[in-house]
Design a protein around this motif. Structure first.
Motif, PDB file in Angstrom:
ATOM      1  N   MET A 222       0.850  -1.188   0.000  1.00  0.00           N
ATOM      2  CA  MET A 222       0.000   0.000   0.000  1.00  0.00           C
ATOM      3  C   MET A 222       0.883   1.234   0.000  1.00  0.00           C
ATOM      4  SD  MET A 222      -1.363  -0.025   3.937  1.00  0.00           S
ATOM      5  CE  MET A 222      -0.254  -0.231   5.321  1.00  0.00           C
ATOM      6  N   SER A 223       0.258   2.390  -0.188  1.00  0.00           N
ATOM      7  CA  SER A 223       0.960   3.667  -0.150  1.00  0.00           C
ATOM      8  C   SER A 223       0.144   4.631   0.697  1.00  0.00           C
ATOM      9  CB  SER A 223       1.145   4.227  -1.570  1.00  0.00           C
ATOM     10  OG  SER A 223       1.853   5.441  -1.550  1.00  0.00           O
ATOM     11  N   LEU A 224       0.759   5.169   1.738  1.00  0.00           N
ATOM     12  CA  LEU A 224       0.059   6.044   2.677  1.00  0.00           C
ATOM     13  C   LEU A 224       0.508   7.487   2.515  1.00  0.00           C
ATOM     14  CD1 LEU A 224       0.294   3.842   5.896  1.00  0.00           C
ATOM     15  CD2 LEU A 224      -1.659   4.078   4.372  1.00  0.00           C
ATOM     16  N   LYS A 225      -0.439   8.399   2.497  1.00  0.00           N
ATOM     17  CA  LYS A 225      -0.143   9.828   2.439  1.00  0.00           C
ATOM     18  C   LYS A 225       0.039  10.379   3.859  1.00  0.00           C
ATOM     19  CE  LYS A 225      -0.326  10.278  -2.010  1.00  0.00           C
ATOM     20  NZ  LYS A 225       0.903  10.597  -2.766  1.00  0.00           N
ATOM     21  N   PRO A 226       0.727  11.506   3.997  1.00  0.00           N
ATOM     22  CA  PRO A 226       0.947  12.072   5.348  1.00  0.00           C
ATOM     23  C   PRO A 226      -0.363  12.410   6.044  1.00  0.00           C
ATOM     24  CG  PRO A 226       2.415  13.098   3.740  1.00  0.00           C
ATOM     25  CD  PRO A 226       1.438  12.272   2.961  1.00  0.00           C
ATOM     26  N   ASN A 227      -0.371  12.249   7.356  1.00  0.00           N
ATOM     27  CA  ASN A 227      -1.532  12.568   8.174  1.00  0.00           C
ATOM     28  C   ASN A 227      -1.506  14.066   8.496  1.00  0.00           C
ATOM     29  OD1 ASN A 227      -3.566  12.774  10.027  1.00  0.00           O
ATOM     30  ND2 ASN A 227      -2.757  11.248  11.445  1.00  0.00           N
ATOM     31  N   PRO A 228      -2.543  14.830   8.092  1.00  0.00           N
ATOM     32  CA  PRO A 228      -2.551  16.281   8.357  1.00  0.00           C
ATOM     33  C   PRO A 228      -2.479  16.616   9.840  1.00  0.00           C
ATOM     34  CG  PRO A 228      -4.267  15.673   6.778  1.00  0.00           C
ATOM     35  CD  PRO A 228      -3.737  14.401   7.339  1.00  0.00           C
ATOM     36  N   THR A 229      -2.892  15.675  10.700  1.00  0.00           N
ATOM     37  CA  THR A 229      -2.857  15.918  12.145  1.00  0.00           C
ATOM     38  C   THR A 229      -1.742  15.120  12.813  1.00  0.00           C
ATOM     39  OG1 THR A 229      -4.474  14.159  12.533  1.00  0.00           O
ATOM     40  CG2 THR A 229      -5.331  16.378  12.162  1.00  0.00           C
ATOM     41  N   CYS A 230      -0.684  14.851  12.077  1.00  0.00           N
ATOM     42  CA  CYS A 230       0.441  14.092  12.619  1.00  0.00           C
ATOM     43  C   CYS A 230       1.039  14.828  13.811  1.00  0.00           C
ATOM     44  CB  CYS A 230       1.502  13.873  11.547  1.00  0.00           C
ATOM     45  SG  CYS A 230       2.964  12.964  12.114  1.00  0.00           S
ATOM     46  N   SER A 231       1.485  14.072  14.798  1.00  0.00           N
ATOM     47  CA  SER A 231       2.073  14.668  16.000  1.00  0.00           C
ATOM     48  C   SER A 231       3.456  15.253  15.743  1.00  0.00           C
ATOM     49  CB  SER A 231       2.164  13.617  17.114  1.00  0.00           C
ATOM     50  OG  SER A 231       2.972  12.524  16.694  1.00  0.00           O
ATOM     51  N   GLU A 232       4.092  14.868  14.638  1.00  0.00           N
ATOM     52  CA  GLU A 232       5.404  15.398  14.283  1.00  0.00           C
ATOM     53  C   GLU A 232       5.229  16.722  13.529  1.00  0.00           C
ATOM     54  OE1 GLU A 232       8.563  14.584  14.740  1.00  0.00           O
ATOM     55  OE2 GLU A 232       8.215  12.792  15.956  1.00  0.00           O
ATOM     56  N   ALA A 233       5.698  17.803  14.102  1.00  0.00           N
ATOM     57  CA  ALA A 233       5.520  19.124  13.489  1.00  0.00           C
ATOM     58  C   ALA A 233       6.238  19.212  12.142  1.00  0.00           C
ATOM     59  CB  ALA A 233       6.021  20.216  14.432  1.00  0.00           C
ATOM     60  N   TRP A 234       7.433  18.627  12.056  1.00  0.00           N
ATOM     61  CA  TRP A 234       8.179  18.698  10.802  1.00  0.00           C
ATOM     62  C   TRP A 234       7.509  17.891   9.700  1.00  0.00           C
ATOM     63  CZ3 TRP A 234      11.548  21.813   8.757  1.00  0.00           C
ATOM     64  CH2 TRP A 234      12.342  22.614   9.575  1.00  0.00           C
ATOM     65  N   CYS A 235       6.812  16.835  10.050  1.00  0.00           N
ATOM     66  CA  CYS A 235       6.062  16.068   9.050  1.00  0.00           C
ATOM     67  C   CYS A 235       4.963  16.934   8.443  1.00  0.00           C
ATOM     68  CB  CYS A 235       5.469  14.811   9.686  1.00  0.00           C
ATOM     69  SG  CYS A 235       4.405  13.841   8.576  1.00  0.00           S
ATOM     70  N   VAL A 236       4.237  17.679   9.301  1.00  0.00           N
ATOM     71  CA  VAL A 236       3.172  18.564   8.820  1.00  0.00           C
ATOM     72  C   VAL A 236       3.755  19.659   7.928  1.00  0.00           C
ATOM     73  CG1 VAL A 236       1.342  20.136   9.525  1.00  0.00           C
ATOM     74  CG2 VAL A 236       1.769  18.051  10.851  1.00  0.00           C
ATOM     75  N   ARG A 237       4.911  20.217   8.309  1.00  0.00           N
ATOM     76  CA  ARG A 237       5.547  21.266   7.497  1.00  0.00           C
ATOM     77  C   ARG A 237       5.979  20.724   6.139  1.00  0.00           C
ATOM     78  NH1 ARG A 237       9.725  24.084  11.822  1.00  0.00           N
ATOM     79  NH2 ARG A 237       8.232  24.484  13.491  1.00  0.00           N
ATOM     80  N   ARG A 238       6.604  19.564   6.143  1.00  0.00           N
ATOM     81  CA  ARG A 238       7.058  18.980   4.879  1.00  0.00           C
ATOM     82  C   ARG A 238       5.876  18.679   3.962  1.00  0.00           C
ATOM     83  NH1 ARG A 238      12.501  19.897   4.511  1.00  0.00           N
ATOM     84  NH2 ARG A 238      13.540  19.354   6.480  1.00  0.00           N
ATOM     85  N   ALA A 239       4.785  18.166   4.526  1.00  0.00           N
ATOM     86  CA  ALA A 239       3.607  17.855   3.722  1.00  0.00           C
ATOM     87  C   ALA A 239       2.991  19.120   3.126  1.00  0.00           C
ATOM     88  CB  ALA A 239       2.578  17.102   4.563  1.00  0.00           C
ATOM     89  N   ALA A 240       2.962  20.203   3.913  1.00  0.00           N
ATOM     90  CA  ALA A 240       2.427  21.471   3.410  1.00  0.00           C
ATOM     91  C   ALA A 240       3.287  22.002   2.269  1.00  0.00           C
ATOM     92  CB  ALA A 240       2.344  22.491   4.544  1.00  0.00           C
ATOM     93  N   ALA A 241       4.598  21.851   2.375  1.00  0.00           N
ATOM     94  CA  ALA A 241       5.494  22.309   1.313  1.00  0.00           C
ATOM     95  C   ALA A 241       5.292  21.500   0.032  1.00  0.00           C
ATOM     96  CB  ALA A 241       6.942  22.211   1.776  1.00  0.00           C
ATOM     97  N   VAL A 242       5.041  20.214   0.186  1.00  0.00           N
ATOM     98  CA  VAL A 242       4.805  19.372  -0.994  1.00  0.00           C
ATOM     99  C   VAL A 242       3.494  19.760  -1.662  1.00  0.00           C
ATOM    100  CG1 VAL A 242       4.306  17.013  -1.741  1.00  0.00           C
ATOM    101  CG2 VAL A 242       6.196  17.448  -0.168  1.00  0.00           C
ATOM    102  N   ARG A 243       2.456  20.018  -0.860  1.00  0.00           N
ATOM    103  CA  ARG A 243       1.163  20.417  -1.430  1.00  0.00           C
ATOM    104  C   ARG A 243       1.253  21.768  -2.134  1.00  0.00           C
ATOM    105  NH1 ARG A 243      -0.731  18.436   3.591  1.00  0.00           N
ATOM    106  NH2 ARG A 243      -0.902  20.583   4.362  1.00  0.00           N
TER     107      ARG A 243
END
Length: 346
Positions: A222-243
């Protein structure tokens, strides 16, 4: 045309480059803080005489013996402590041959605390990495390729022990070890190395997630996309930059249709057909899995003749009427005299 002197000079340049390349060792950085125990011998990697050594020192010695052209950089400390975590980040961000980030991080740890530390570091540094593991009952495992901002990180869909903020140390009992099965570990390690090679060498498709269940021989992907409410702040930032990235521009290729006849002059009516074109296959009840195909199949006409013979009761073993047995099957059972008589009657 190049002169002999120019060719000699070119050869000397290539030889010097080859010598420089052979003298440069590719770095392999290892992190661990445990010591080798006799219980680790079932991993088929450590050796009994290495008991008591740090795992990174024992691993470095074994790997160096296998391939002396690889430079091993061993770090014997716990990456989850505050001070060592920063040392870990600094090492993977400057550990390549050219002093930049490493090409890839492979996580083969056996606890969630270390996984979360690796996940945090790679999210902050934007470092691609593979997470892998085997279940406590040793009959299932998985690998997961994580690209910060593009795929789900380890904290986006954490195991229950992490999501519930349970101290992992309270789940372990003294003197009791989790199950260990070298075959399961070897299979999962093979998946990890194979996908690491595909990523580093640029061939095939790298699996975002590949699981393995030994009890049912099941391999979920499977392939999972980042969780918008992830507890990792840098994960949320990286996902926003990709979007926020602009969509890729696709260049439309101009198609010029050739309206001229295929053959201007074809006096003899010659036509070309594909030599290996598949013949029409008879209906089959075979339920083949995806990617599996039969080596050959009986033609539609031959299948119809055989079916008619079976229904009429004149099976392929009846050699008294060769015309009714479907050709080659009956001819193979005729005597030499019968065949000679058929030849004379032609």
């Amino acid at each position: 045309m190049a002169t002999v002197e120019e060719l000699k000079k070119k050869i000397e340049e290539l030889e010097s480059k080859l010598a420089a390349a052979q003298g440069t060792k590719g770095p392999l950085i290892l992190f661990d803080y445990d010591k080798v125990e006799l219980a680790n011998m079932n991993r088929l990697f450590f050796q009994p005489h290495q008991a008591g050594l740090s795992k990174v020192a024992a691993a470095a010695a074994t790997l160096q013996a296998i391939n002396p052209d690889v430079a091993i950089d061993a770090h014997n400390y716990n990456i989850t402590t505050v001070d060592n975590f920063q040392k870990f980040c600094d090492t993977i961000s400057t550990g390549s041959l050219k002093g930049g980030p490493v090409d890839l991080v492979l996580s083969c740890v056996d606890n969630f605390e270390a996984r979360m530390a690796i996940n945090t570091a790679c999210n902050e540094l934007g470092q691609n990495w593979f997470e892998s593991g085997v279940s406590e009952n040793a009959v299932s495992g998985h690998i997961q390729f994580i690209v910060p901002g593009e795929t789900a990180c380890f904290a986006c869909a954490p195991p229950l022990v992490v999501a519930s903020n349970i101290d992992e140390k309270t789940l372990k009992r003294d003197g009791v070890c989790a199950a260990s099965l070298p075959t399961t570990m070897g299979i999962v390690a093979g998946f990890l190395v194979q996908n690491a090679l595909k990523y580093l060498l640029g061939f095939g498709n790298v699996s975002h997630y590949l699981g393995y269940s030994a009890l049912t021989d099941f391999f979920p992907t499977m392939s999972l996309k980042p969780n918008p409410t992830c507890s990792e702040a840098w994960c949320v930032r990286r996902a926003a930059a990709v979007r926020a990235r602009p969509p890729p521009v696709e260049m439309a290729a101009e198609v010029c249709e050739d309206t001229a006849p295929l053959h201007q002059d074809n006096e003899w009516g010659i036509s070309l057909i594909e030599e290996n074109a598949p013949e029409e296959e008879a209906p089959s009840n075979l339920q083949l899995a995806e990617g599996v195909q039969v080596a050959y199949s009986i033609g539609v006409e031959a299948a119809a003749e055989v079916e008619a013979e079976v229904e009429a009761g004149g099976g392929a073993g009846d050699s008294s009427t060769p015309e009714s047995s479907g050709g080659a099957l009956a001819a193979a059972e005729l005597s030499l005299e019968d065949l000679m008589q058929q030849m004379k009657s032609l």
